[in-house]
Design a protein around this motif. Structure first.
Motif, PDB file in Angstrom:
ATOM      1  N   UNK B 143      52.328  69.240  34.268  1.00  0.00           N
ATOM      2  CA  UNK B 143      52.233  69.140  35.721  1.00  0.00           C
ATOM      3  C   UNK B 143      51.803  70.469  36.344  1.00  0.00           C
ATOM      4  N   UNK B 144      52.309  71.590  35.799  1.00  0.00           N
ATOM      5  CA  UNK B 144      51.972  72.870  36.428  1.00  0.00           C
ATOM      6  C   UNK B 144      50.551  73.332  36.106  1.00  0.00           C
ATOM      7  N   UNK B 145      49.835  72.528  35.315  1.00  0.00           N
ATOM      8  CA  UNK B 145      48.428  72.860  35.062  1.00  0.00           C
ATOM      9  C   UNK B 145      47.503  72.175  36.064  1.00  0.00           C
ATOM     10  N   UNK B 146      48.078  71.398  36.974  1.00  0.00           N
ATOM     11  CA  UNK B 146      47.252  70.608  37.880  1.00  0.00           C
ATOM     12  C   UNK B 146      47.088  71.304  39.229  1.00  0.00           C
ATOM     13  N   UNK B 147      45.942  71.058  39.858  1.00  0.00           N
ATOM     14  CA  UNK B 147      45.737  71.557  41.218  1.00  0.00           C
ATOM     15  C   UNK B 147      46.463  70.633  42.193  1.00  0.00           C
ATOM     16  N   UNK B 148      46.550  71.060  43.436  1.00  0.00           N
ATOM     17  CA  UNK B 148      47.232  70.255  44.447  1.00  0.00           C
ATOM     18  C   UNK B 148      46.657  68.850  44.559  1.00  0.00           C
ATOM     19  N   UNK B 149      45.337  68.765  44.565  1.00  0.00           N
ATOM     20  CA  UNK B 149      44.701  67.462  44.695  1.00  0.00           C
ATOM     21  C   UNK B 149      44.975  66.571  43.495  1.00  0.00           C
ATOM     22  N   UNK B 150      45.009  67.206  42.308  1.00  0.00           N
ATOM     23  CA  UNK B 150      45.281  66.424  41.095  1.00  0.00           C
ATOM     24  C   UNK B 150      46.721  65.924  41.075  1.00  0.00           C
ATOM     25  N   UNK B 151      47.655  66.794  41.513  1.00  0.00           N
ATOM     26  CA  UNK B 151      49.051  66.353  41.585  1.00  0.00           C
ATOM     27  C   UNK B 151      49.174  65.149  42.507  1.00  0.00           C
ATOM     28  N   UNK B 152      48.462  65.244  43.629  1.00  0.00           N
ATOM     29  CA  UNK B 152      48.440  64.165  44.593  1.00  0.00           C
ATOM     30  C   UNK B 152      48.014  62.853  43.929  1.00  0.00           C
ATOM     31  N   UNK B 153      46.977  62.941  43.107  1.00  0.00           N
ATOM     32  CA  UNK B 153      46.471  61.737  42.461  1.00  0.00           C
ATOM     33  C   UNK B 153      47.445  61.208  41.419  1.00  0.00           C
ATOM     34  N   UNK B 154      48.095  62.129  40.681  1.00  0.00           N
ATOM     35  CA  UNK B 154      49.076  61.695  39.679  1.00  0.00           C
ATOM     36  C   UNK B 154      50.238  60.982  40.379  1.00  0.00           C
ATOM     37  N   UNK B 155      50.673  61.562  41.499  1.00  0.00           N
ATOM     38  CA  UNK B 155      51.773  60.944  42.241  1.00  0.00           C
ATOM     39  C   UNK B 155      51.387  59.537  42.684  1.00  0.00           C
ATOM     40  N   UNK B 156      50.137  59.396  43.068  1.00  0.00           N
ATOM     41  CA  UNK B 156      49.643  58.093  43.498  1.00  0.00           C
ATOM     42  C   UNK B 156      49.598  57.122  42.320  1.00  0.00           C
ATOM     43  N   UNK B 157      49.088  57.624  41.177  1.00  0.00           N
ATOM     44  CA  UNK B 157      49.012  56.774  39.985  1.00  0.00           C
ATOM     45  C   UNK B 157      50.406  56.300  39.584  1.00  0.00           C
ATOM     46  N   UNK B 158      51.384  57.204  39.667  1.00  0.00           N
ATOM     47  CA  UNK B 158      52.745  56.856  39.286  1.00  0.00           C
ATOM     48  C   UNK B 158      53.328  55.804  40.235  1.00  0.00           C
ATOM     49  N   UNK B 159      52.906  55.882  41.502  1.00  0.00           N
ATOM     50  CA  UNK B 159      53.451  54.949  42.490  1.00  0.00           C
ATOM     51  C   UNK B 159      52.830  53.564  42.384  1.00  0.00           C
ATOM     52  N   UNK B 160      51.621  53.468  41.799  1.00  0.00           N
ATOM     53  CA  UNK B 160      50.964  52.157  41.762  1.00  0.00           C
ATOM     54  C   UNK B 160      50.974  51.533  40.378  1.00  0.00           C
ATOM     55  N   UNK B 161      51.381  52.316  39.346  1.00  0.00           N
ATOM     56  CA  UNK B 161      51.212  51.839  37.972  1.00  0.00           C
ATOM     57  C   UNK B 161      52.071  50.614  37.685  1.00  0.00           C
ATOM     58  N   UNK B 162      53.204  50.487  38.372  1.00  0.00           N
ATOM     59  CA  UNK B 162      54.045  49.310  38.121  1.00  0.00           C
ATOM     60  C   UNK B 162      53.761  48.185  39.114  1.00  0.00           C
ATOM     61  N   UNK B 163      52.606  48.294  39.758  1.00  0.00           N
ATOM     62  CA  UNK B 163      52.094  47.269  40.655  1.00  0.00           C
ATOM     63  C   UNK B 163      53.124  46.813  41.693  1.00  0.00           C
ATOM     64  N   UNK B 164      53.630  47.768  42.474  1.00  0.00           N
ATOM     65  CA  UNK B 164      54.552  47.378  43.535  1.00  0.00           C
ATOM     66  C   UNK B 164      53.784  46.621  44.606  1.00  0.00           C
ATOM     67  N   UNK B 165      54.506  45.795  45.359  1.00  0.00           N
ATOM     68  CA  UNK B 165      53.816  45.013  46.385  1.00  0.00           C
ATOM     69  C   UNK B 165      53.808  45.743  47.716  1.00  0.00           C
ATOM     70  N   UNK B 166      54.577  46.834  47.755  1.00  0.00           N
ATOM     71  CA  UNK B 166      54.608  47.658  48.957  1.00  0.00           C
ATOM     72  C   UNK B 166      54.487  49.116  48.529  1.00  0.00           C
ATOM     73  N   UNK B 167      53.646  49.863  49.232  1.00  0.00           N
ATOM     74  CA  UNK B 167      53.460  51.276  48.916  1.00  0.00           C
ATOM     75  C   UNK B 167      53.828  52.105  50.143  1.00  0.00           C
ATOM     76  N   UNK B 168      54.697  53.086  49.936  1.00  0.00           N
ATOM     77  CA  UNK B 168      55.102  53.961  51.032  1.00  0.00           C
ATOM     78  C   UNK B 168      54.547  55.357  50.772  1.00  0.00           C
ATOM     79  N   UNK B 169      54.050  56.007  51.809  1.00  0.00           N
ATOM     80  CA  UNK B 169      53.525  57.358  51.630  1.00  0.00           C
ATOM     81  C   UNK B 169      54.035  58.268  52.741  1.00  0.00           C
ATOM     82  N   UNK B 170      54.642  59.370  52.331  1.00  0.00           N
ATOM     83  CA  UNK B 170      55.251  60.307  53.272  1.00  0.00           C
ATOM     84  C   UNK B 170      54.389  61.560  53.380  1.00  0.00           C
ATOM     85  N   UNK B 171      53.544  61.617  54.373  1.00  0.00           N
ATOM     86  CA  UNK B 171      52.639  62.756  54.584  1.00  0.00           C
ATOM     87  C   UNK B 171      52.059  63.266  53.279  1.00  0.00           C
ATOM     88  N   UNK B 172      51.414  62.405  52.502  1.00  0.00           N
ATOM     89  CA  UNK B 172      51.012  62.806  51.153  1.00  0.00           C
ATOM     90  C   UNK B 172      49.901  63.857  51.144  1.00  0.00           C
TER      91      UNK B 172
END
Lengths: 297, 366
Positions: B143-172
């Protein structure tokens, strides 16, 4: 102004930089001298003494004795055993305590931390003798327990391993709790929220996220406790009552009873080397500066 | 836009029904009787200043804040007392909250491991999720090898990988620099359109909200001030707070006499009906004003004044005009070669016009 006429101050700037370096060195020199005088020189002297035999000549007899005599080996074994058990007990008691503290709001946690630190401000000797008073045959613990009917005969809790461990765990606990608390405090609570949001039950979130992240702090704290235990003298000497003999006590008796500086020095050197070996091995898993700092991983 | 007209209705997106949610901290209402419907598959933004209660509302949806009372339904299911780990919503945290002791794969695979997805299938889904956020091949990174934008994308991937039906985003996007933020806004919106899950997005950045959202809920002092699509929110703000909060806004006091509204002695030409209120304000936006010549256009309301300041800002200029009744208004114009040379100078008299459609009246309350 023409280009060549501009004063670049090159020499002056270099001079300023050099002066700042020397000023910094000057500030740290009292501490450096102190370390040299009270640590490096005495340890070097001990190291030298350990190679001087009874006849005043160079000799390896002090080390030979440690290899030959079983009693010496047993002392080292006891030392490691007591240190390990103490560290283990400190972890069992200290981890939940540190966890509890780390979950409290800042101000309350600060107050509670003072109660953890309070023993630090009391003399080690006082605390150790206090345990002696509490735990002896007619001490508070035994009388109260018998009054309450918990047990009928006084239980022997001092002058043996039990007493030694009770005292040592009490004294060592803050050394574990403080770095552990620091590293737990540094764990962003959003990690646990994220784990929970991703489907982890509180127990699951603890074991998969919180515990691993507190690992460096736990390791650092345990290491401090273990290393301190290895050289511990007062508490095992008083509460162990001669039944639990650790390296430090043998060193003391070598000097006080037998006036054998060579033997004492050799044991000191071996203990020092063993401790350094442990720290070296540990440093491969953990940056050593974390021992001094918050232990944040 | 009604539910049927949603651009990409996803079969398994869920609507959210929020009713009377109230949360107090001492005497402060963080949320005050908030009721709100998030449509299935919609991208809805909670917009407000810091301390407005927008994040509290999101945390109520995620289950991290327990409200005093109210009801929240995902679809038909009441979830107000459901613990967070059983809600099955994805969430992207403000500072990403990526687990530092796991790799990218470890992070993205975490929800799958909890759901006991078989290893091989999990790996496929991890890779697919990383592809979706354009981070294919990054799985082994720390994780500490990633840039801010990449971390952002990983966080997004983690939030959608289990196919939730609702996605919440807090000032991402708040931790990213402006250029990256602008790009991520478009990407997040595209991603939402592809995946089609109901999305609730929190931001304090109105431009971000206007750029990304199907609808925007403006929150202030724990209350819902207006819920509308971006265009209506900007063009027809419902109250003074929204008018002031969204866009550059100037308020000019006007008076109502009978069926007309007067600025000074001039009756205003209006397109909208006059709001029912005792005191009225005229809402002007700098970019909707223009410098008029003498050509009288009946659709234009005209304000006479004196140029008090002229500020050059590169792509545009701001012209401040002092009106006769000592109210100052600002006009924004694009800088083009021809306009630059003919701009009025400080001290010149100027006539400023605004089209009747842009002549908005707001009740002066609050």
């Amino acid at each position: 102004m023409s280009g060549t006429a501009v004063e670049t101050h090159e020499d002056g700037l270099r001079h300023d930089a050099r002066r700042e370096r020397w000023a910094l060195f000057g500030l740290s020199s009292p501490a450096l001298i102190l370390v040299l005088v009270i640590l490096i020189i005495p340890v070097g002297w001990l190291f030298y003494l350990s190679f001087i035999g009874a006849d005043g000549q160079f000799s390896l007899e002090n080390y030979q004795r440690m290899v030959d005599r079983k009693s010496y080996r047993r002392i080292f074994e006891t030392t490691f055993q007591v240190s390990l058990i103490t560290t283990g007990l400190c972890i069992l008691i200290g981890y939940p305590l540190a966890y509890f503290l780390s979950q409290l709001p800042n101000r309350i946690a600060g107050l509670c931390l003072i109660t953890v630190l309070l023993p630090f401000w009391t003399s080690l000797l006082v605390r150790t003798y206090a345990w002696l008073v509490l735990l002896q045959k007619r001490g508070l613990v035994n009388t109260w327990a018998m009054d309450l009917g918990l047990w009928d005969e006084p239980i022997k809790m001092v002058h043996n391993l039990t007493g030694t461990l009770i005292g040592m765990v009490h004294i060592m606990l803050p050394f574990l709790v403080l770095p552990l608390y620091g590293s737990m405090r540094a764990i962003n609570r959003d990690y646990l929220k994220a784990a929970s949001n991703l489907g982890a039950s509180p127990t699951r979130a603890f074991w998969t996220v919180f515990f691993p992240l507190s690992g460096p702090g736990l390791f650092a704290g345990s290491l401090i406790v273990f290393v301190l235990c290895l050289g511990f003298y007062v508490t095992p000497a008083v509460l162990g009552g001669g039944k639990v003999i650790m390296v430090s006590m043998k060193i003391a008796s070598n000097i006080e009873l037998f006036v054998n500086w060579g033997a004492a020095s050799a044991m000191g050197v071996v203990l020092l080397l063993l401790t350094m070996l442990i720290l070296w091995v540990a440093s491969r898993f953990l940056r050593l500066e974390q021992l001094a700092g918050s232990g944040h991983g | 836009m009604s539910q049927d007209e949603s651009p990409h209705p996803a079969a398994d997106a869920l609507p959210i029904t929020i009713r009377g949610v109230t949360k107090t901290y001492g005497a402060v209402h963080a949320l005050n009787e908030v009721s709100l419907d998030v449509r299935s598959g919609e991208f809805l933004t909670l917009l407000g200043a810091s301390g407005s209660g927008k994040t509290t509302l999101l945390m109520v949806l995620a289950g991290f804040t327990r409200p005093d009372r109210g009801s929240v339904k995902f679809g038909e299911t009441e979830i107000i007392r459901t613990p967070p780990h059983l809600r099955g919503v994805g969430m992207v945290f403000q500072n990403y909250a990526l687990f530092p002791h796991m790799t990218v794969d470890g992070n993205v695979g975490y929800p799958l491991r909890l759901r006991r997805v078989p290893a091989q299938q999990a790996q496929e889904r991890i890779e697919q999720a990383l592809e979706t956020v354009q981070l294919g091949g990054f799985g082994g990174r720390q994780i500490d090898q990633l840039s801010g934008g990449q971390k952002q994308r990983v966080a997004l991937a983690r939030a959608i990988v289990f196919e939730p039906r609702i996605l919440l985003m807090d000032e991402p996007l708040s931790a990213l620099d402006k250029k990256l933020r602008d790009r991520m806004q478009i990407e997040l919106r595209d991603l939402h359109d592809t995946l089609g899950m109901t999305t609730v997005y929190v931001t304090h950045d109105q431009r971000e909200a206007l750029t990304m959202s199907d609808r925007i809920a403006v929150i202030n002092h724990g209350r819902l001030m207006q819920l509308d699509d971006p265009t209506r929110l900007y063009e027809r703000p419902a109250n003074r707070f929204v008018a002031d909060f969204i866009g550059d806004s100037m308020f000019v006091p006007v008076r109502r006499r009978g069926d007309s509204v007067y600025h000074g002695d001039t009756a205003l030409t209006l397109s909208d009906p006059i709001p029912e209120a005792d005191a009225l304000l005229l809402l002007l936006r700098p970019e909707r004003l223009q410098v008029l010549d003498d050509d009288p256009d009946p659709a234009m309301n005209r304000f006479a004044g004196t140029v008090s300041n002229l500020v050059y800002q590169g792509d545009s200029y701001l012209l401040y005009a002092q009106l006769t009744d000592s109210v100052e208004i600002a006009l924004r114009g694009m800088t083009r070669r021809d306009t630059l040379d003919t701009l009025p100078k400080v001290g010149d008299p100027v006539t400023i016009g605004v089209h009747a459609d842009d002549t908005l009246l707001i009740a002066d309350e609050d």
